[in-house]
Design an enzyme around this catalytic site. Sequence first.
Site, PDB file in Angstrom:
ATOM      1  CG  ASP A  22     -23.699 -85.782   7.479  1.00 47.11           C
ATOM      2  OD1 ASP A  22     -23.407 -85.663   6.290  1.00 47.11           O
ATOM      3  OD2 ASP A  22     -23.006 -85.321   8.405  1.00 47.11           O
ATOM      4  CD  GLU A 201     -16.784 -83.968   7.914  1.00 44.11           C
ATOM      5  OE1 GLU A 201     -16.822 -82.745   7.851  1.00 44.11           O
ATOM      6  OE2 GLU A 201     -17.219 -84.692   7.009  1.00 44.11           O
TER       7      GLU A 201
HETATM    8  C1  FRU Z   1     -20.411 -84.472   7.245  1.00 44.59           C
HETATM    9  C2  FRU Z   1     -20.612 -83.066   7.784  1.00 44.59           C
HETATM   10  C3  FRU Z   1     -20.587 -83.061   9.282  1.00 44.59           C
HETATM   11  C4  FRU Z   1     -21.355 -81.819   9.621  1.00 44.59           C
HETATM   12  C5  FRU Z   1     -22.409 -81.814   8.543  1.00 44.59           C
HETATM   13  C6  FRU Z   1     -22.838 -80.457   8.104  1.00 44.59           C
HETATM   14  O1  FRU Z   1     -20.937 -84.682   5.992  1.00 44.59           O
HETATM   15  O2  FRU Z   1     -19.611 -82.208   7.240  1.00 44.59           O
HETATM   16  O3  FRU Z   1     -19.292 -83.086   9.845  1.00 44.59           O
HETATM   17  O4  FRU Z   1     -21.920 -81.869  10.898  1.00 44.59           O
HETATM   18  O5  FRU Z   1     -21.874 -82.527   7.445  1.00 44.59           O
HETATM   19  O6  FRU Z   1     -23.935 -80.522   7.264  1.00 44.59           O
END
Ligand code: FRU
Length: 478
Positions: A22, A201
């Site tokens: 992300d 998320e």
């Molecule tokens: C989304 C996610 C988020 C989390 C991160 C961990 O892709 O699962 O919810 O904070 O990636 O790397």
Amino acid sequence: TVANEPHRPQFHFTPKAHWMNDPNGMVFLNGTYHLFFQHNPGGTTWGPMHWGHATSKDMMHWEEQPIALYPDSLGTIFSGSAVVDKNNTAGFGKNALVAIYTCHNKAIEDAKTGLHQYQGIAYSTDEGKTWTKYEKNPVLPNPGIWDFRDPKVRWYEAEKKWVMTLATKDRITFYSSPNLKQWTKESEFGEKLGAHGGVWECPDLFPLDYNGQKKWVLLVSINPGGPNGGSATQYFVGHFDGKTFIPDNPVTRWVDYGTDNYAGVTFSNLGDRQVFMGWMSNWQYAERVPTQNWRSANTLPRELGLAKSGNDFILTSTPVKEMATIINKASVLQNITVNTSYDISDKIQAYNGKYVVDLEVDGQKDIALHLTNAKGDLLVIGYEKAGNAFYIDRTKAGEVNFEPGFAKKMTAPRNAQGNINLKIIIDAASAEVFADSGRTVLTAIFFPQEPLNLLHIKATAPLKVLKLKHAGIATAIK
Ligand code: FRU
């Protein structure tokens, strides 16, 4: 280098080495765009999360910086946001950059109490070069919710307070704070609305103007449960009063129908502009894609806007205007009739797999762009009248066997009438398709054996192309 890494996009951000997911903490400060990102500097798959860092003056040329946030005794550093604290509400300094992120504690996770995710903050008073974690972290402890993460914080001017939009398992929870340190729960949204094929998320909440009317847009990424499989981002348009979000219409809409745009959020501190970037991959196969020393790119930065579809508001996405600086001089053809196939390969070859095509056709007929190479790899981008849908078909676009679901044709329902227009941006291993001026978007990655340098426009019935514009893109990265 470029020669050794044929699948590395050239004008999209990619980490020099190792794993990225992300985008985090995107913020504009003193003429510089900052991008942080979920990063495992220890490998090319997901692992202990750090915040990588890159900066840019134009969102097109990115320069990777030293890692900004390292894991600490509270945990590894999951996704979150960053703000410029103009009024020094937190007391870290006027215009301090403050990052608000999720601490993920593996030891607590293993204990299965569900208390392993909580929010922390860190600040920088040197424009993101060095960071200090707040000594009283966490600022928002876990109330007993297994998935409790990805804080996106914005200043709510009407009440002079910060609002945090947090993903809390199957819903969004809004919190507010006067100082980024003490947080009060305001409301919850979405337990019974929207898509719930997977966990919620990486949310974002921001206003957009439509002819003087102010609307609020809530983005919610879900994994899995996307319209074409795996992870994807849905959105709602509605009203927010500083406490509660109420959608105009409960239908589920998608920011991008393609398989490869996840966890996208907007830059902070860009005034009225809402510029979005997502992670150009999908949890279904992200760790298996055939790149060697690094994994994943981001989407292009996209300007978000609102348009009308009947009485509803829909979100539009188009590449930011800054992109003009990297597009070479375009060739424009007008009023071409495509009987069955029209070949522009001789022009496209010179672009070496990095180019933009703009197309406007008369009416709403089948149209297919065949992007190929001498090895016979084929990526098809088009519109099918029968299903009234746009699509990207990557089933034969090179390496596809690294994951059973990767070879697929993905579709997106059309949400417009009249002549179709398409903007297609190709960068070595990615296609971004903006249809009907950004009302429908598809993003897909693919792994051809060599650049897709040949392009034919195909029709099933004589098709009039009103305008066909194409241009190469100047290689941006060093
Ligand atoms: C989304 C996610 C988020 C989390 C991160 C961990 O892709 O699962 O919810 O904070 O990636 O790397």
